[in-house]
Enzyme design. Structure first.
Site, PDB file in Angstrom:
ATOM      1  N   GLU A  69      -1.664   6.297  -1.115  1.00  0.00           N
ATOM      2  CA  GLU A  69      -3.217   6.344  -0.874  1.00  0.00           C
ATOM      3  C   GLU A  69      -3.567   7.565   0.049  1.00  0.00           C
ATOM      4  O   GLU A  69      -4.135   8.479  -0.433  1.00  0.00           O
ATOM      5  CB  GLU A  69      -3.523   4.909  -0.148  1.00  0.00           C
ATOM      6  CG  GLU A  69      -4.951   4.974   0.173  1.00  0.00           C
ATOM      7  CD  GLU A  69      -5.464   3.831   1.077  1.00  0.00           C
ATOM      8  OE1 GLU A  69      -4.595   3.110   1.791  1.00  0.00           O
ATOM      9  OE2 GLU A  69      -6.759   3.527   1.095  1.00  0.00           O
TER      10      GLU A  69
ATOM     11  N   HIS B 164       0.888  -1.076   0.062  1.00  0.00           N
ATOM     12  CA  HIS B 164      -0.007   0.023   0.042  1.00  0.00           C
ATOM     13  C   HIS B 164       0.871   1.317  -0.154  1.00  0.00           C
ATOM     14  O   HIS B 164       1.683   1.392   0.752  1.00  0.00           O
ATOM     15  CB  HIS B 164      -1.135  -0.082   1.172  1.00  0.00           C
ATOM     16  CG  HIS B 164      -2.071  -0.995   1.277  1.00  0.00           C
ATOM     17  ND1 HIS B 164      -1.725  -2.187   1.236  1.00  0.00           N
ATOM     18  CD2 HIS B 164      -3.235  -0.561   1.180  1.00  0.00           C
ATOM     19  CE1 HIS B 164      -3.167  -2.799   1.200  1.00  0.00           C
ATOM     20  NE2 HIS B 164      -3.926  -1.931   1.044  1.00  0.00           N
TER      21      HIS B 164
ATOM     22  N   ASP C 192     -12.188  -2.520   0.648  1.00  0.00           N
ATOM     23  CA  ASP C 192     -12.960  -2.957   1.844  1.00  0.00           C
ATOM     24  C   ASP C 192     -14.367  -2.674   1.388  1.00  0.00           C
ATOM     25  O   ASP C 192     -15.231  -1.515   2.231  1.00  0.00           O
ATOM     26  CB  ASP C 192     -12.726  -2.095   3.044  1.00  0.00           C
ATOM     27  CG  ASP C 192     -10.990  -2.373   3.264  1.00  0.00           C
ATOM     28  OD1 ASP C 192     -10.574  -3.420   3.944  1.00  0.00           O
ATOM     29  OD2 ASP C 192     -10.281  -1.250   2.993  1.00  0.00           O
TER      30      ASP C 192
HETATM   31  N1  LIG Z   1      -7.597   1.060   2.145  1.00  0.00           N
HETATM   32  C1  LIG Z   1      -6.720   0.689   3.278  1.00  0.00           C
HETATM   33  N2  LIG Z   1      -5.502   1.152   3.510  1.00  0.00           N
HETATM   34  C2  LIG Z   1      -4.650   0.779   4.274  1.00  0.00           C
HETATM   35  N3  LIG Z   1      -4.806  -0.394   5.020  1.00  0.00           N
HETATM   36  C3  LIG Z   1      -5.921  -1.010   4.932  1.00  0.00           C
HETATM   37  N4  LIG Z   1      -6.501  -2.013   5.416  1.00  0.00           N
HETATM   38  C4  LIG Z   1      -7.659  -2.169   5.206  1.00  0.00           C
HETATM   39  N5  LIG Z   1      -8.028  -1.248   4.187  1.00  0.00           N
HETATM   40  C5  LIG Z   1      -7.029  -0.435   4.359  1.00  0.00           C
HETATM   41 ZN   LIG Z   2      -6.109  -1.984   0.972  1.00  0.00          ZN
END
Ligand SMILES: Nc1ncnc2[nH]cnc12
Ligand SMILES: [Zn+2]
Length: 322
Positions: free
Chosen positions: A192, A189, A271
């Site tokens: 973001e 990740h 999610d």
């Molecule tokens: N969008 C997200 N960014 C970082 N960690 C996460 N854990 C669950 N969803 C997430």
């Molecule tokens: Zn994620």
């Protein structure tokens, strides 16, 4: 209308896919009050930090391997029902440890759910073990060691999720070294919540084949060119990005711009119920909000299969279905 298209998802957190009704039933089963985090069928959070807290808290009502098998099968069957042929689930052994279940039983339950779903619908799935950045580098290294030693053919990748503002990627380099040495696919990740520097750090330190989100790379034109040149695949989750206010609306979301500048992109739901989305909706958005044709959407799906953490025989079989 995208219901006729085959679908692939590379970026979905298992606990993040928990249907509110199932989580509610689990809370009742264990007599746990989660009303601060789930109310009237809606997960309650207001920013990225409170989302992570909500996610961690409601995960605690999944307590046994059977609970995890049910959650996994439920989500995969939902995906299969909309024409999904492949799913990578992001799973966190830390969540198994935190509820006292332990990582082995946590993973065993999830694998049972994968087997049940595959037997019923044919959907193929793999697991990406993730470290959670906000649990600190030591826990992330432990997650990498767990994934490296698991010797489980369904565990094919390693990820770093959680609070992107905590530390720098270099603090987690050792975990990725362990995962890389074990032959796991790498994704992380980045870009973001934090800006382009986070994506540059990820490329410099981790050298991943994919990046989770990566969308804020759009803030740096040289970095966008670097992503295109490297062929790094972005696991883009537009609905999540809008829900978390990474961009104010779909019109300013850079998905199309990335594709047009030669960056390899795929679409996922992240999610889904937390962000009032679903993989079905993400595909609909690709058509309606981003204006992609069926042919272009199939290219996103194909990119997903090309970048999937699977053996070549499975990849060829999946490609043949598009
Ligand atoms: N969008 C997200 N960014 C970082 N960690 C996460 N854990 C669950 N969803 C997430
Ligand atoms: Zn994620």
């Amino acid at each position: 209308m995208t219901s006729h298209l085959k679908k692939v998802e590379l970026h979905c957190h298992l606990e993040g896919a928990a249907p509110p009704a199932l989580t509610e039933a689990q809370a009742q089963k264990y007599n746990t009050d989660i009303s601060a985090y789930l109310r009237d069928g809606t997960y309650v959070w207001h920013d990225f930090a409170s989302f992570l807290e909500c996610y961690d808290k409601v995960s605690e009502v999944y307590k046994t391997d059977e609970d995890y098998a049910l959650l996994t099968e439920t989500y995969l069957q939902e995906l299969a029902g909309i024409g999904t042929i492949y799913s990578e689930l992001i799973v966190s052994p830390d969540h198994g440890d935190r509820i006292g279940l332990g990582a082995d039983a946590y993973i065993a339950g999830i694998c049972e759910g994968i087997r049940q779903a595959k037997a019923k619908s044919g959907i193929e799935a793999r697991l990406i073990v993730t470290g959670e950045r906000h649990f600190g580098p030591e826990r992330v290294i432990a997650a990498a060691k767990y994934a490296a030693k698991a010797d489980n053919p369904l565990i094919t990748g390693f990820n770093l999720a959680g609070e992107e503002r905590m530390g720098r990627v270099a603090d987690y380099a050792q975990a990725f070294d362990i995962a890389r040495d074990a032959g796991l696919g790498l994704t992380i990740h980045a870009g973001e919540v934090c800006g382009a520097f986070s994506v540059s750090d990820a490329l410099d330190v981790v050298r991943p084949s994919r990046i989770g989100h990566g969308v804020r790379a759009i803030e740096d034109a040289d970095l966008v060119r670097r992503l295109a040149d490297l062929g790094t695949v972005l696991e883009v989750c537009p609905g999540s990005n809008i829900a978390l206010n990474v961009f104010p609306d779909f019109a300013s979301h850079p998905l199309r711009k990335f594709k047009e500048t030669g960056v390899r992109v795929t679409i996922s739901s992240d999610d889904p119920p937390f962000f009032h989305t679903s993989l079905k909706r993400e595909y609909e958005l690709a058509a309606d909000a981003f204006g992609f044709s069926d042919k272009e959407i199939n290219e996103l799906t194909r990119t997903g299969i090309e970048a999937a953490f699977v053996d070549e025989k499975t990849r060829m079989a999946l490609l043949a279905l598009i």
